[in-house]
Design an enzyme around this catalytic site. Structure first.
Site, short mmCIF file in Angstrom:
data_model
loop_
_atom_site.label_atom_id
_atom_site.label_comp_id
_atom_site.label_asym_id
_atom_site.label_seq_id
_atom_site.Cartn_x
_atom_site.Cartn_y
_atom_site.Cartn_z
N PHE B 252 74.93 56.61 65.79
CA PHE B 252 76.10 56.51 64.91
C PHE B 252 76.70 55.12 64.92
CE2 PHE B 252 75.95 60.68 67.10
CZ PHE B 252 75.37 61.39 66.07
N GLY B 478 67.75 60.50 65.00
CA GLY B 478 68.03 61.84 64.50
C GLY B 478 68.01 61.88 63.00
N GLY B 714 69.30 55.77 51.03
CA GLY B 714 69.83 55.94 52.40
C GLY B 714 70.96 56.94 52.40
N GLU B 717 75.31 57.31 55.85
CA GLU B 717 76.77 57.09 55.75
C GLU B 717 77.41 57.87 54.59
OE1 GLU B 717 77.01 54.58 58.21
OE2 GLU B 717 74.91 54.01 58.04
#
Lengths: 333, 750, 181
Positions: B252, B478, B714, B717
């Site tokens: 993260f 992950g 992506g 986020e």
């Protein structure tokens, strides 16, 4: 974690004798709180006396129609016990509102009473704490005190020594049910009424309860009346599960029709011990259940409460929680 | 027959078996003989210096090998540049055990090395420290008057500062019939991945001056970053050090910079010439990077008809006294909304804290949590439905950069999200919906995140057994990297997933950038595609040279790779198996290494972003203030979806983070001490299972030939960015109260 | 059960190491004898002394659930118990969950397979604890609804946020009644 010796007690007498021989030893049962405190170097026993093999693991009927919870029955086994679930649902709900399933499988009923108060500063050796080091000062009073006490923080000298709260949910229900604590020790057996088991910090915040040196809890007795018809356990916290209570309320009513004939209210998360005021509960006797009546009682329950900044919201929250819990117990709406 | 294409299919995570059986090994789990254990000691003051550090009691304990402090630290690299990692902000990086100076609370000040973990832990508790304390600054609000511009550096390239004002904000705002001005605040947050930071250094004695070889198992989001740091700080030749990180228990952002356990483990291994493991405690997970506390002001103006005319967004956030950490917080409003009059500003307040660090959707979720609440307020004032309001103020170009978007299916996100959520069933009047004591509310918000691509290298090898192995020194924190890269490679070379392995997290592999910014799928994906295409050409050349090759006169464009064969497009029976091609290579695997570059000339003409529309439903107890998120629908325009299963999980994770950020997460500092007090998982509340109810993810179809050859944007986020604002807006709709200070805990609603 | 209510007196004797004890554990069906000091937690015994690293350390304070193992069939946090306290007990870890299939081959526990099929994890670090916890929860037999699963699995934090997939995976194996709501 410091270096310590280990003894496995093979009987109650053995356990008590071992403890009598070494004043800095500690009993260990589930370990969920003590081992945590040892990892933080807050507790530094020189010896652990493992009592897990003692024969205190059953729930039995008492002569006066109540239940005796062996000190080593786990919280989970207690909550899911058929008789507890049926006759003492307030206790079962309170237990299941606490911690996690894993911790409830480990923690024992006696150990639940022995949990130390929860406070960021008590757990952090970098900060002063009167409970850990009497006289060093209370960091929470002028610090971050969101989870801290609003009731019973006074001391004879006038200076507030400690505003930590007792973290148990189970004990809040036990307080409301007026359980008794069976203990044994070097001077023999005795019974401690639940209200007298935990104590307020006063001038000796390092002491959480009224056990004498070397005493061991053997059982918790529940009186016959479990208030199984009209009860509520309401827990308010910062997430939906696996969090300590900001405020919790155990409410139990005995009703005849619409009329309240007996009432118990215990608060968690607001004081150094589960908080009760029998004289306020008595205000409900003979009254019909209504939110107005409950509001009056809630205001009285919080009489004298004091906030310390971050936790001042608890004054209002606790009142609202009392009203809601009593309404649920009375099945209003 | 293979099942091409794999891309776009919900393939089960290929690392799943290792993870559900406990076989996946994380940084602290590599056993080696005679391993020493390290335990770190941290400062208990926020500022000052160590007068005396007493280690005698610790050293007297049997099993303690050494205690490292600033007093006995071996000589290490002198210049700051050697300590600068790939994600270092401008400034002077923190160096553990550098000197007696305490720069922030819980700064690491000593390392105990012992034969067992328990001895090291006990010994650490025996160390006492005498400090000379000086007054510290830790309160952002109290020091906001000290705000100043951030200095710039390499990191600024990816994090552009706010542009110069355009138009005249003040004039437009003052003239606007509908105005909103509000301040938004959130405190520090910590990443808290489940795996605590750990490094295991396996040391093998060597001959000569180089002094031995180091195999370093590190928890990191970039092995390349770790090796550069370790090699430079400890002056170790690259041939003698290798960093390995096959599994990472969550990042993260916390693993974007080498954390101090790497320094500590390397220090001890090099000095003692032994293998060493250092694992941080959960409390120590609060002793480095974090999302910075930020105070934002948003002012918006709109015409009577609801057209936005004026936008002001400023942010003041904390940084350390030694590095200027920045994020892109305030630019997004200028990218998403059309006002002609825009003023944006972002300043820093240096405090005596550790340097903040990118934390999932850094800046983006900070800025959008404020902006999208302000937009909701403006829509409410203008009497326009929040979805309608956003459609009315929609832009197909990025007004800030004055560029078109490479693709932007945000309109479709609004449409599909609103439909799935049942938005129109919502009574727009605040505090109008209830269920018993529960007030019910619905809110929505927009999300946006850059679709970046970096250069990365990869190797593809057709092994002698006919199987394909592709590798790149990237990470899978992950995110599904193992799985999607295997899918891309298998599709590119027409092979079955069973015949393809993707390896990562090892500095023996070709270099890839740190895994962050949602760019790995684009970056490493392009590298994998490129290298597999390169390998295909190599294989084709070999196939042409084979005796009786059916391709003797064929061109590369005339063949196709399918079913583990090279086939002529016009006659699939004219084929050569890949196995026979590699067999013809003299007993060696056929290898190819190349770099996947972003096509900057093409990309620079566009703004490239993923978008989302988030719809949240909450219940709020009218008396008790408790908020539950009962439902979230998130419609994502994220380009091409390589694997709907792992992609959905990424978005679900973002939504859960959004619940935590909106309602629960805050690292609370006691300014008496400058110390974070809820430094544990019991009192730093992240969402638990019971906090999460119905989550619904929609991937809106979006084609984009510009972002990268794969058309992916992506997803790490974008799943988070719009969620906190949607929840806060839902709380407003439920209660009529605007809570502008996150997290929205029950006390704020009493 | 008394803790150090009266603060422990400062220890003035030189620091020393605790005595070692023989601890017998049956781990995943295999009886194991270890020489351990009492301060070794069950979690550290598994990870550091038996090299069974499938059980994870996520906080070491009973606040995350990553260390969940089954002791005599019940799920507990291995970090908050000492190995010596578990002397003589049967421990099941993630490494011991796989089941023999009809042909006598090792197969996955249905919960393990369901976690893969439902993508009930991302980084995988909380996963062994989640899976052991789910198996323990099924043994306990108190689940009636999906909300029960959510509550009774709340002692296992997943920072990647795979909760909905975890609930789906468990439901697919347990098939409880759908939510009353």
């Amino acid at each position: 974690m410091n270096s310590f010796a280990y003894t496995r007690a093979d009987g109650v007498t053995h356990a008590v004798a071992e403890r009598a021989d070494e004043s800095t030893a500690a009993f260990i049962a589930g370990g969920t709180n003590l081992i945590d405190l040892m990892k933080e170097n807050v507790a530094r026993p020189t010896r652990l006396i493992d009592i897990n093999r003692l024969p205190l693991t059953t729930i039995t009927d008492t002569e006066n129609g109540g239940l005796r919870l062996g000190a080593l029955v786990t919280n989970a086994d207690t909550a899911y016990d058929d008789k507890v679930a049926k006759n003492y649902p307030l206790l079962a709900e309170a237990i299941l509102a606490g911690a996690s399933a894993q911790l409830r499988n480990m923690a024992t009923d006696g150990g639940n009473l022995m949990q130390r108060t929860r406070c960021y500063y008590f757990y952090d050796l970098a900060t002063p704490c009167n409970k850990r080091e009497p006289g060093s000062g209370c960091s929470a009073i002028n610090g971050y005190n969101r989870i801290h006490a609003i009731l019973g923080t006074g001391s004879p000298t006038g200076d507030v020594q400690c505003i930590a709260t007792h973290p148990s949910d189970m004990c809040v229900a036990l307080a409301a049910l007026e359980a008794t604590v069976q203990v044994t020790g070097p001077d023999g057996d005795r019974t401690i009424p639940f209200a007298e088991f935990h104590r307020l910090p006063g001038d000796t915040p390092q002491i959480d309860n009224t056990l004498e040196a070397g005493e061991l809890i053997t059982a918790i007795d529940l009186p016959a009346n479990g208030f199984s018809k009209n009860y509520a356990y309401l827990k308010l916290r910062d997430r939906a599960s696996y969090a300590f209570a900001l405020v919790s309320v155990a409410a139990a009513l005995e009703m005849e029709g619409e009329t309240i004939v007996d009432a118990r209210i215990a608060l968690g998360g607001v004081a150094h011990k589960p908080w009760r005021r029998p004289e306020v509960e008595a205000m409900l006797h003979g009254k019909s259940a209504s939110n107005d009546v409950f509001q009056t009682v809630a205001d009285a329950m919080l009489d004298g409460a004091q906030g310390y900044g971050h936790n001042t919201f608890k004054l209002e929250l606790a009142k609202r929680a009392i009203v809601r819990a009593l309404a649920q117990a009375a099945k209003l709406n | 027959m293979t099942q091409q294409p794999y891309i776009g299919k919900p393939i089960n995570r290929l690392d799943g078996l290792d993870k559900v059986t406990g076989k996946a090994k994380y940084a602290a789990e590599f056993d080696t003989p005679d391993l020493l254990h390290g335990y770190v000691v941290n400062s208990t003051i926020a500022k000052g210096k160590i007068k005396k550090i007493n280690t005698q009691d610790a050293l007297s304990l049997p099993g303690v090998v050494k205690v490292f402090t600033h007093e006995n630290r071996p000589k290490l690299a002198w210049f700051d540049i050697n300590y600068k990692d790939q994600d270092a902000p401008p400034g002077s990086p923190f160096r553990p055990l550098r000197d007696a100076k305490i720069r922030y609370d819980a700064q690491p000040i000593a390392l105990v090395i012992a034969e067992t973990f328990e001895v090291a832990r006990y010994a650490a508790s025996l160390i006492t420290v005498e400090y000379e304390q000086v007054a510290h600054l830790s309160d952002l609000e109290a020091n906001r008057h000290k705000a100043r511009k951030a200095s710039s550096g390499m990191a600024t390239l990816l994090k552009p500062p706010p542009p110069k004002p355009k138009g005249n904000f003040e004039e437009a705002f003052n003239a606007a019939p509908h105005q909103v001005t509000a301040e938004y605040v959130h405190g520090m947050e910590h990443h808290n991945p489940m795996e605590m930071f750990a490094t295991t250094v396996v040391f093998e004695k060597g001959r000569g001056k180089s002094g031995g070889k180091y195999t370093v198992y590190d928890k990191t989001q970039g092995v390349t970053n770790s090796i550069l740091y370790a090699a430079q700080v400890f002056d170790i030749p690259f041939k003698n050090i290798r960093v390995v990180s096959p599994y990472v228990g969550g990042g993260f952002g916390s693993g974007l910079r080498p954390q101090y356990q790497l320094f500590m483990a390397m220090l001890a291994a090099q000095n003692l010439k032994r293998s060493v493991k250092v694992v941080l405690t959960r409390q120590q997970m609060f002793s480095f990077g974090h999302r910075p506390a930020t105070i934002q002001t948003v002012a918006l103006g709109a015409s009577a008809e609801g057209d936005m005319t004026a936008l002001y967004h400023s942010a003041v956030s904390e940084t350390s006294q030694f590095e200027d950490y920045t994020e892109v917080v305030v630019n997004y409003g200028g990218m998403l909304y059309p006002p002609e009059n825009v003023t944006l500003d972002h300043q820093l307040v240096p405090l005596d804290v550790s340097t903040p660090l990118d934390m999932r959707a850094p800046g983006g979720v900070t800025g959008m949590s404020a902006l999208e609440c302000a937009v909701d307020e403006l829509a409410f004032k203008a009497g326009i439905d929040p979805v309608e309001f956003r459609l009315q103020n929609y832009t197909d170009r990025d007004p800030l950069a004055d560029l078109p978007y490479s693709s932007k299916e945000l309109r479709e996100c609004f449409r599909q999200g609103a439909e799935r959520f049942g938005w129109l069933k919502r009574n727009p009047e605040p505090r109008s919906m209830r269920d018993g004591h529960q007030l019910v509310g619905g809110g929505m918000a927009t999300g946006i995140w850059e679709a970046n691509q970096m250069p990365a290298r990869a190797e593809a090898a057709l092994l002698v057994n006919g199987k394909l192995r592709v590798s790149s020194a990237t990470a899978d924190i992950g995110t599904g990297t193992y799985t999607i890269m295997t899918q891309i490679a298998a599709d590119t070379l027409g092979m079955s997933l069973d015949d393809v392995t993707f390896k990562l997290g090892d500095t023996d592999m070709p270099a890839a950038p740190i895994q962050g910014g949602s760019w790995t799928a684009a970056t490493v994906g392009t590298a994998v595609k490129t290298v597999c295409e390169g390998l295909a050409k190599k294989l084709f050349k070999l196939a042409r040279k084979m005796p009786d090759s059916p391709f003797a006169s064929a061109l590369f464009d005339e063949v196709v790779f399918a079913d583990k064969m090279i086939q002529l497009k016009k006659d699939s029976l004219m084929a050569v198996s890949l196995q026979s091609v590699v067999d013809s290579n003299g007993g060696a695997a056929v290898r190819h290494t190349s770099t996947g570059f972003p096509n900057i000339l093409k990309q620079r003409k566009y703004t490239r972003s993923a978008h989302s529309a988030v719809f949240a439903e909450v219940t709020v107890d009218e008396d008790l203030g408790t908020v539950r998120v009962t439902r979230i629908v998130s419609a994502i325009a994220g380009g091409r979806i390589l694997n709907p299963k792992t992609a959905r999980s990424q978005i679900l994770g973002g939504m859960v983070w959004g619940i935590g950020k909106a309602l629960e997460e805050e690292s609370v500092m006691d300014h008496q001490f400058g110390r974070i007090m809820n430094h544990n998982l019991a009192e730093y509340h992240v969402a638990v299972n019971a906090d999460v109810q119905a989550l619904d993810v929609i991937f809106v179809e979006e084609h984009d030939d510009i972002v990268n050859p794969l058309g992916v944007k992506g997803l790490g986020e974008i799943g988070l960015v719009g969620v906190p604002a949607a929840i806060a807006n839902a709380v407003f709709h439920a209660t009529g109260k605007r809570i502008r200070n996150l997290p929205i805990t029950l006390d704020k609603l009493l | 059960m008394t803790l150090t209510e009266k603060a422990a007196p400062p220890m003035k004797q030189p620091p020393s190491l605790p005595a070692m004890h023989t601890v017998k554990l049956t781990v995943n069906g295999t009886e194991t004898e270890l020489q351990l000091a009492p301060w070794t937690s069950l979690l550290d015994a598994l990870r550091e002394y038996m090299h069974l690293t499938g059980t994870k350390k996520g906080c070491d304070h009973g606040q995350c659930g990553a260390c969940t193992v089954l002791v005599n069939g019940k799920r507990i946090n291995a970090c908050l118990t000492l190995a010596i306290m578990q002397d003589g007990n049967e421990i099941t870890t993630i490494e011991g969950l796989s089941q023999k299939d009809a042909d006598g081959k090792d197969g996955l526990h249905p919960i393990q397979q369901a976690f893969m099929d439902h993508d009930a994890f991302q980084c995988g670090y909380c996963t062994p604890g989640q899976i052991c916890s789910a198996v323990g929860m099924m043994n306990e037999g108190h689940v009636k609804t999906a909300d029960d699963i959510r509550e009774l699995m709340s002692g296992n934090i997943c920072r990647c946020g795979a909760y909905t997939n975890i609930v789906d995976a468990i439901q697919s194996v347990m098939n409880p009644q759908p939510d009353a709501a």
